[in-house]
Design an enzyme around this catalytic site. Structure first.
Site, PDB file in Angstrom:
ATOM      1  N   GLU A   1       0.797  -1.220   0.000  1.00  0.00           N
ATOM      2  CA  GLU A   1       0.000   0.000   0.000  1.00  0.00           C
ATOM      3  C   GLU A   1       0.833   1.276   0.000  1.00  0.00           C
ATOM      4  O   GLU A   1       0.425   2.269  -0.584  1.00  0.00           O
ATOM      5  CB  GLU A   1      -0.946   0.003   1.221  1.00  0.00           C
ATOM      6  CG  GLU A   1      -2.078  -0.996   1.145  1.00  0.00           C
ATOM      7  CD  GLU A   1      -3.064  -0.680   0.039  1.00  0.00           C
ATOM      8  OE1 GLU A   1      -3.502   0.483  -0.067  1.00  0.00           O
ATOM      9  OE2 GLU A   1      -3.392  -1.602  -0.737  1.00  0.00           O
TER      10      GLU A   1
ATOM     11  N   SER B   1     -47.215 -32.219  27.102  1.00  0.00           N
ATOM     12  CA  SER B   1     -47.162 -32.867  28.412  1.00  0.00           C
ATOM     13  C   SER B   1     -45.940 -32.479  29.226  1.00  0.00           C
ATOM     14  O   SER B   1     -45.861 -32.829  30.409  1.00  0.00           O
ATOM     15  CB  SER B   1     -47.191 -34.388  28.234  1.00  0.00           C
ATOM     16  OG  SER B   1     -48.432 -34.799  27.686  1.00  0.00           O
TER      17      SER B   1
END
Length: 856
Positions: free
Chosen positions: A163, A428
């Protein structure tokens, strides 16, 4: 008159003869000029003719040379170069003037430099497991900020080489690169490589991505300010912690976690080159999107690193030989369900974080992986043929700390947390609240209830198998999940009492107080249902579900710390022990047989909704309580899937892994704990005489209910409603009082921590519960709201205890069960199994005259 001179005749200028090649040249000699009436100067003597001839020849040569040259008078060979330099200088001066004017214009529109400051980085939430390992990062950046010294050294080297190679030598801008970018922007070409790292940081911090002269000039000015304000290392660190790496990752830590599932501290050379290569085009070069393009770009970065001397040829060849990174396209893994829960809970505890925070959770990643594997194993094997497409699991310890949570089959496909956010009918699996309410009302595990068709209003409940067993004890009814018995219990006890029981134990959802709640028709979440079962496991204390253990800021300051060292008691010890004995029968010989664990006592309850829309199994050992759900998101039917099939199998697979490393310990109430003494024998019915037969008095036709005696027994049951077939066959014996010293010091229960309000009557079912007697009888309102204690001191009282260290109040006194527990004989102290013999329902038989004669 006197004459004026020699002659008044006009003197004309004379032209000196020349050669043919000079005939077109016109030149006046000094003697040929006329100056008024002045006397003409004398001509040059004839002796100067040679000089004049030489002069004319020189002029002719110059003229001839000019024709052969570039046509510029007196230019020579360097005339074009001089002309080029001249115009370049002129153009440069005017360009400088123009650029200076633009800088002054746009700079004047910016705020004063004294007001410039680095904007705060969006806060990150680092979420860790109980062992300190990172579960996930949440926030706008997706990762925490690292100091330059903490990063892998390959990362800054790779970024600088590709860069900004002259990063440590320039003053914020690279003139050559800037000029190239300026020209490209002027001609409409894309800008490539024109900005330095400092300029990119300035753009990321302060400016928009628009490609305009204004933004570029402001970027340059801000770069000068950054270079003046900060060191090169500080600028590089800020850049690496904020730059975008694609896939929602900002900063090297977030990107490293995203693509390699590791910290930026640990990336190798090849991975560092891959990350640096992303900066050119983060989305297009992402290894999650195009691994080949990412690998090719990484090789370019490796080449620049070698050129700059950061790596050797050996390092280069080794990195080139590494296989390409295989990053997943999206966040994946069951732990992200837990991370999403943490985000919601943190916001409710401390609000929206303003700084980076570290959230320590109660999650065990090993259990998380085991839970995910168990669900997917069952779904892959049987889910397709049984039309079951989704599943969820939650596992909590005795304090309510969530140790594992899986909200669905695959986080990549669906991020909806079915364990936490979805509410389904429990079926249940809601019955333990019904039976616990019945025990509080005075019924016992051996109370006989008639399993037969029953009609409550317009509702006629039926058993799952549409068969009826006749008179059975409560323990058998719960073990085999008889619906008619549960419905009768609800009406006998009262729906409001059942709802109050569920709320006391930890169900926060609204429940409709009607008879159908016996079959679990009110919707609840799996988290609240599972944590409610933990109250049975820990001996009657409320287990508030929580996933956040501690929250700290970057300086280590504690923003919040969980404290559940003084939970309220929501069940008495005898009832908790009795329920454990009854629910252990569900796994031992009832609907939950598929959940049996080798060597461990376990208890639980299965649940199935109408037409198998939902199937659940919630069970526990002395260590963990776990709930499992199977079903479909659209509510479509499964093919005869019950809570005792797929959920019970997944529960067993998970709990088998979760219990590894622990010594089997009995459930609460087994052994020497809060064990109910043996039941007293039922008085024999008197023999039936002929007179009884004539009078129509037969056994079972008109029997008197035995009376309860003793102040320590359960409170008497309310009268049974009309049409109820509930018969108490024997009274519950007195409860052996348990000494307060039996509670181990480790639990640190403070009996005076919750003072009772004036006029309140102490509740027999809990030291922290309040029972108010009014016209409506005893009312329990122990529905505790979640109370969080957020201390700011690093040293806090009431340290959080790991579930691996948890011991129930009576576990230290209870002997270990035999190795066959879970599939063999009933261990001593089992409540409700009638001395170790399994109750088998018998068909009712009419007494005949022969029976009377024979004395039967």
């Amino acid at each position: 008159m006197v004459a004026r001179g020699k002659s008044d005749k006009r003197v004309e200028p004379s032209f000196e003869a020349s050669h043919d090649e000079d005939q077109d040249e016109f030149r006046l000699e000094a003697d040929d000029r006329i100056v008024g009436h002045r006397k003409a100067s004398k001509r040059a003597p004839k002796s100067d003719a040679k000089v004049d001839t030489a002069r004319r020849q020189k002029r002719g040569a110059a003229k001839s040379g000019s024709r052969r040259g570039s046509g510029s008078a007196g230019g020579g060979l360097f005339a074009p170069l001089r002309r080029l330099i001249y115009w370049c200088v002129v153009l440069g001066i005017w360009s400088a003037i123009g650029i200076g004017g633009l800088v002054l214009y746009y700079g004047a529109q910016m705020p004063a430099a004294s007001s410039w400051s680095i904007p705060d980085r969006p806060p990150n939430m680092k979420i860790t497991a109980i062992d300190g390992s990172v579960i996930a990062n949440r926030g706008a950046t997706g990762g925490e900020a690292l100091a330059l010294e903490e990063m892998s050294p390959y990362l800054p080297q790779a970024v600088i080489s590709i860069e900004d190679r002259r990063f440590y030598s320039h003053f914020g801008i690279d003139p050559l690169g800037l000029a190239r970018a300026f020209v490209n922007n002027l001609t409409g070409q894309p800008i490539q490589g024109g900005s330095t790292i400092t300029q990119q940081l300035a753009k990321n911090l302060f400016l928009s991505p628009d490609r305009t002269f204004e933004r570029k000039i402001q970027e340059v000015l801000l770069s000068f300010w950054l270079e003046h304000k900060f060191t090169k290392d500080q600028i590089l660190a800020m850049y690496l912690n904020r730059v975008f790496f694609g896939s929602g990752a900002y900063g090297v830590e977030a990107a490293s976690r995203r693509y390699f599932n590791k910290s930026a501290r640990d990336v190798n050379l090849g991975e560092a080159a891959t990350l640096a290569g992303l900066l050119k085009a983060p989305s297009r070069l992402s290894p999650a999107r195009d691994p080949k393009a990412a690998e090719e770009r990484a090789q370019v970065v490796l080449g620049t690193m070698r050129e700059e001397g950061y790596i050797t040829d050996s390092d280069f060849n080794k990195a080139m030989a590494q296989p390409p990174s295989n990053a997943k396209s999206y966040w994946s893994g069951p732990q992200h369900y837990a991370a999403d829960m943490v985000v919601d809970e943190v916001k409710s505890l401390i609000g929206e974080p303003k700084v980076d925070v570290t959230v320590e959770t109660t999650i065990d990643l090993k259990l998380e992986e085991a839970a995910d594997k168990s669900l997917n194993d069952i779904l892959k094997k049987e889910g397709g043929k049984l039309n079951a497409s989704q599943a969820a699991l939650v596992s909590v310890d005795a304090t309510g700390a969530i140790r594992a949570v899986v909200g669905g089959r695959d986080y990549v496909q669906s991020q909806f947390n079915r364990a936490f956010k979805a509410k389904r009918q429990p079926g249940s699996a809601f019955k333990p609240f019904v039976y616990a309410s019945a025990l509080e009302a005075g019924y016992g595990p051996d109370t006989i209830v008639n399993d037969a068709p029953v009609k409550i209003g317009n509702w006629t409940p039926e058993n799952y198998e549409k068969e009826y067993k006749g008179p059975v004890p409560l323990s058998y009814a719960l073990t085999h999940s008889l619906n008619t018995v549960a419905a009768q219990l609800v009406m006998a006890v009262g729906p409001e009492k059942v709802v109050s029981m569920a709320h006391r134990l930890g169900v926060d959802s609204d429940i409709q107080p009607n008879a159908s709640i016996a079959l679990g028709t009110s919707e609840v979440s799996l988290v609240e249902l599972t944590s409610s079962y933990a109250a049975f496991m820990n001996g009657g204390y409320k287990a508030t579900p929580h996933i956040v253990k501690r929250i700290t800021d970057p300086d280590g300051k504690v923003l919040y710390e969980a404290d559940y060292s003084n939970p309220p008691r929501v069940l008495s010890e005898p009832i908790a022990a009795t329920m454990n004995g009854m629910m252990s029968g569900v796994i031992r010989e009832g609907t939950g047989r598929a959940a049996r664990l080798d060597g461990w006592q376990a208890a639980g309850k299965s649940g199935t909704t109408q037409n198998s829309r939902d199937a659940l199994f919630v069970g526990f050992t002395s260590i963990l309580t776990t709930g499992v759900w199977f079903g479909n998101d659209d509510g479509s039917y499964m093919k005869r899937v019950t809570g005792g099939t797929l959920p019970a199998k997944a529960w067993k697979e998970y709990m088998t892994v979760a219990m590894k490393g622990y010594t089997p310990t009995p459930l609460f109430g087994f052994g020497n704990g809060a064990q109910l003494p043996p039941a007293t024998d039922q008085p024999q019915s008197p023999s039936t005489s002929i007179g009884d037969i004539i009078s129509g008095i037969l056994p079972g036709a008109s029997q008197e209910q035995p009376e309860y005696s003793g102040s320590d027994s359960f409170p008497p049951a309310p009268p049974a409603p009309a049409g109820s077939d509930i018969v108490r066959s024997r009274p519950l014996p007195p409860v052996q009082p348990q000494a307060e010293a039996a509670l181990p010091p480790a639990r640190n229960f403070d009996r005076s921590a919750s003072p009772q309000p004036p006029g309140a009557i102490p509740c027999a079912y809990g030291d922290n519960a309040i029972c108010n007697n009014g016209n409506g009888g005893t009312v329990y309102d122990n529905r505790q709201q979640r109370q969080y204690r957020g201390n700011t001191d690093a040293e806090q009282a009431g340290g959080y205890r790991d579930y691996r260290q948890y011991k129930g109040p009576y576990d230290s006194q209870a002997p270990l069960p035999p190795g066959s527990v879970g599939g063999g004989p009933v261990p001593p102290g089992d409540v409700g199994a009638d001395g170790g013999h399994v109750y088998q329902p018998q068909q009712a038989r009419r007494t005949t005259l022969l029976d009377v004669i024979m004395g039967q």
